[in-house]
Design a protein around this motif. Sequence first.
Motif, PDB file in Angstrom:
ATOM      1  N   UNK A 152     -21.210  27.821 -61.093  1.00  0.00           N
ATOM      2  CA  UNK A 152     -20.017  27.040 -61.429  1.00  0.00           C
ATOM      3  C   UNK A 152     -19.711  27.067 -62.925  1.00  0.00           C
ATOM      4  N   UNK A 153     -20.774  27.183 -63.740  1.00  0.00           N
ATOM      5  CA  UNK A 153     -20.538  27.215 -65.190  1.00  0.00           C
ATOM      6  C   UNK A 153     -19.686  28.420 -65.561  1.00  0.00           C
TER       7      UNK A 153
ATOM      8  N   UNK B 289     -24.082  14.512 -76.170  1.00  0.00           N
ATOM      9  CA  UNK B 289     -24.340  15.623 -75.257  1.00  0.00           C
ATOM     10  C   UNK B 289     -24.040  15.131 -73.834  1.00  0.00           C
TER      11      UNK B 289
ATOM     12  N   UNK C 277     -13.599  23.998 -75.551  1.00  0.00           N
ATOM     13  CA  UNK C 277     -13.989  25.351 -75.123  1.00  0.00           C
ATOM     14  C   UNK C 277     -12.783  26.239 -74.778  1.00  0.00           C
ATOM     15  N   UNK C 278     -11.907  25.715 -73.918  1.00  0.00           N
ATOM     16  CA  UNK C 278     -10.770  26.505 -73.460  1.00  0.00           C
ATOM     17  C   UNK C 278      -9.843  26.930 -74.598  1.00  0.00           C
TER      18      UNK C 278
ATOM     19  N   UNK D  26     -30.177  19.600 -76.623  1.00  0.00           N
ATOM     20  CA  UNK D  26     -29.469  19.637 -75.337  1.00  0.00           C
ATOM     21  C   UNK D  26     -29.781  18.438 -74.462  1.00  0.00           C
ATOM     22  N   UNK D  27     -30.940  17.838 -74.703  1.00  0.00           N
ATOM     23  CA  UNK D  27     -31.404  16.811 -73.755  1.00  0.00           C
ATOM     24  C   UNK D  27     -30.527  15.571 -73.764  1.00  0.00           C
TER      25      UNK D  27
ATOM     26  N   UNK E  74     -15.175  20.467 -60.915  1.00  0.00           N
ATOM     27  CA  UNK E  74     -16.171  20.576 -59.853  1.00  0.00           C
ATOM     28  C   UNK E  74     -16.787  19.221 -59.527  1.00  0.00           C
TER      29      UNK E  74
ATOM     30  N   UNK F 268     -26.295  27.863 -62.889  1.00  0.00           N
ATOM     31  CA  UNK F 268     -25.253  27.450 -61.974  1.00  0.00           C
ATOM     32  C   UNK F 268     -24.039  28.384 -62.053  1.00  0.00           C
TER      33      UNK F 268
ATOM     34  N   UNK G  93     -19.466  18.400 -61.973  1.00  0.00           N
ATOM     35  CA  UNK G  93     -18.961  18.438 -63.354  1.00  0.00           C
ATOM     36  C   UNK G  93     -19.029  19.806 -64.016  1.00  0.00           C
ATOM     37  N   UNK G  94     -20.135  20.540 -63.843  1.00  0.00           N
ATOM     38  CA  UNK G  94     -20.287  21.858 -64.467  1.00  0.00           C
ATOM     39  C   UNK G  94     -19.981  21.812 -65.959  1.00  0.00           C
ATOM     40  N   UNK G  95     -20.491  20.787 -66.647  1.00  0.00           N
ATOM     41  CA  UNK G  95     -20.317  20.741 -68.102  1.00  0.00           C
ATOM     42  C   UNK G  95     -21.306  21.699 -68.749  1.00  0.00           C
ATOM     43  N   UNK G  96     -20.944  22.201 -69.921  1.00  0.00           N
ATOM     44  CA  UNK G  96     -21.858  23.082 -70.647  1.00  0.00           C
ATOM     45  C   UNK G  96     -22.891  22.199 -71.341  1.00  0.00           C
ATOM     46  N   UNK G  97     -24.144  22.324 -70.904  1.00  0.00           N
ATOM     47  CA  UNK G  97     -25.159  21.377 -71.352  1.00  0.00           C
ATOM     48  C   UNK G  97     -25.538  21.543 -72.817  1.00  0.00           C
ATOM     49  N   UNK G  98     -25.314  22.744 -73.354  1.00  0.00           N
ATOM     50  CA  UNK G  98     -25.734  22.974 -74.734  1.00  0.00           C
ATOM     51  C   UNK G  98     -24.636  22.627 -75.734  1.00  0.00           C
ATOM     52  N   UNK G  99     -23.515  22.085 -75.234  1.00  0.00           N
ATOM     53  CA  UNK G  99     -22.422  21.732 -76.142  1.00  0.00           C
ATOM     54  C   UNK G  99     -22.179  20.227 -76.090  1.00  0.00           C
TER      55      UNK G  99
ATOM     56  N   UNK H  39     -25.611  15.290 -71.139  1.00  0.00           N
ATOM     57  CA  UNK H  39     -26.721  14.667 -70.416  1.00  0.00           C
ATOM     58  C   UNK H  39     -26.924  13.213 -70.802  1.00  0.00           C
TER      59      UNK H  39
ATOM     60  N   UNK I 266     -11.017  28.476 -67.522  1.00  0.00           N
ATOM     61  CA  UNK I 266     -10.517  27.988 -68.811  1.00  0.00           C
ATOM     62  C   UNK I 266     -10.001  29.136 -69.678  1.00  0.00           C
TER      63      UNK I 266
ATOM     64  N   UNK J 162     -16.107  27.895 -64.234  1.00  0.00           N
ATOM     65  CA  UNK J 162     -15.346  26.999 -65.102  1.00  0.00           C
ATOM     66  C   UNK J 162     -14.881  27.751 -66.341  1.00  0.00           C
TER      67      UNK J 162
ATOM     68  N   UNK K  25     -11.556  18.557 -70.263  1.00  0.00           N
ATOM     69  CA  UNK K  25     -11.758  19.975 -70.577  1.00  0.00           C
ATOM     70  C   UNK K  25     -10.752  20.843 -69.808  1.00  0.00           C
ATOM     71  N   UNK K  26     -10.523  20.472 -68.537  1.00  0.00           N
ATOM     72  CA  UNK K  26      -9.566  21.239 -67.730  1.00  0.00           C
ATOM     73  C   UNK K  26      -8.142  21.067 -68.251  1.00  0.00           C
TER      74      UNK K  26
END
Lengths: 277, 332
Positions: free
Chosen positions: A171-172, B133, B97-98, A276-277, B80, A169, B83-89, B135, A179, A175, B149-150
């Motif tokens: 968008x990632x 997570x 993050x910021x 991650x899931x 967004x 994506x 959401x556009x969250x970082x899925x691995x965090x 998800x 930031x 973002x 986060x923003x």
Amino acid sequence: MFRFPSCRRKVIPGFGLSLGFTLFYLGLIVIIPLAATFLKSAELDWSEFRATVGSPRVMASYRLSFGASLAAALVNGVFGFLTAWVLVRYSFPGRRIVDALVDLPFALPTAVAGIALTTIYAETGWMGQWMKEVGIKAAFSPLGIMIALIFVGLPFVVRTIQPVLEDLDAELEEVAASLGASRFKTITKVVFPSVFPALITGIALAFARGVGEYGSVVFISGNMPMKTEITPLLIITKLEQYDTAGATAIAVVMLVISFVLLLLINLLQAGYAGRRA
Amino acid sequence: MNIEVRNIEKRYGSFTALGDVSHVFESGKLSALLGPSGSGKTTLLRIIAGLENADQGQVLFGCEDASHRHARYRGVGFVFQHYALFRHMTVFENIAFGLRVKARSQRPSRSEIRKKVERLLKLVQLDWLGGRMPSELPGGQRQRVALARALAVEPRLLLLDEPFGALDANVRSELRQWLRRLHDEIHVTSIFVTHDVEEALEVSDQVVVMNAGKIEQSGSPDEVYDHPASPFVYRFLGHANIFQVAGGSSLYVRPHDFDVFGEHFPGAIAAQVLGCRSVGAIGRIDLQPNNGGDPLQVETDKNSMRSMQVVEGKTLYIRPRASKQYTAAAEI
């Protein structure tokens, strides 16, 4: 009277049939030939088996085969990632041609690749003569084997990473930029971790391909016992001497090591994905 | 700090996404960019954030011209729709993050980061979820994480692109009231994009209505709703009943701006009921005026609809209570 279908029925039908077919097919294509290998090697008794697979020449070939394959797969991991990145992220004239070039190692008979690489990297070849100047012996050395394995393994890495990068994506990254992340940090902390599981898969495939590769390597390696002799070549040698049992014994050890390594990689990846899931 | 856009133009090929847009978003206010899809509202938001470059025009942050500043240096928080969250965090790492990517000289210490993230988690009412997570969370909570986060980088400006667009109706209305309260608490200048009229009117201090790459009208929600500057704004904000009047101009009447009578009444026009239904406490009646003209939609409360015994085919008498007149030229 109207009857409702059984509640226990799954939404996606055909589970029994498709699983049955899959097992049958895998049995036919993969398991039976491999089982035959194990059976054949069982003709040897334990001490003969140990003597065959444990001989210094065979041990040296294991080290070379697995070592060179791993090294080549890691090199492919780095440069395959870059190649996939360039193909996905930039549009430039000839991009489609480069994209098609990546698949060539799939299509080319490996013997052709081996002969071509040997010609180029021999001490009299285009590349070989320059490498000789700086004291690097490419063809007829483990380095030459690595070069051949890098060649055949490249498409595996590129083709597993490419679709994942394409789906990533945008968008990632936007973002991350908003930031305050630098481009470098965006790639190392956001893009790379998203692609990492695919990268591992690609490296594993390239590694597995490298371990089994025969055609291209025999030309460039020089096949010197203890130095540049890969395991598949040893197996062929044994077969040519009508030592089928010995050949399968070496193959069995190779199979077991490969299976364990691939299983470990899969587990590593599943662990990562599970987080991650 | 006011945010100003001046004469912004943006084209994609032959399509004009934004044509000469100028506006001042006031400091500390929550503004809504409202318009149908394709009206250019998201493009404008992305240009303010620096995610897109305008072909022409300027973006001013206070007195500073930020037009050519990279998104990274604008100090803008962007949320967004998806959401556009970082899925691995984890949620915690997403919010941190910021702070973690700041240059070493500006980066807060580990314990400061921890404290700050915990404060933000509390602010968005998710303090027990830091270790999860993304998800594992439902949409509404994910969007709150994205907001935290923003906010972590203390942005000068908060931009939200259809922030509630992907959520269920219930979560949506809950979250927008929550956003309103949050804004009253932290007062960061904010702009959000929406195509939902109710959302814009309910949440914002200022509404900017956009259409076809232009700003049609801006003002407080009441100003915009009570005095639509153009027929487009009138129609976009709600259903419009249109009467042609002498001189070529038209009279626009909202469905709820009619008096409805069961019997003849001086000044009221007769109309036949085409259909009726009740939506919650509201009674909605479709009518065909006896003098010809277009069918009308009229709203009354459910009880009076019941007491008048409205059924299909019955004749009712209606009288506009309030209306707005537009000349034919304005209607194009």
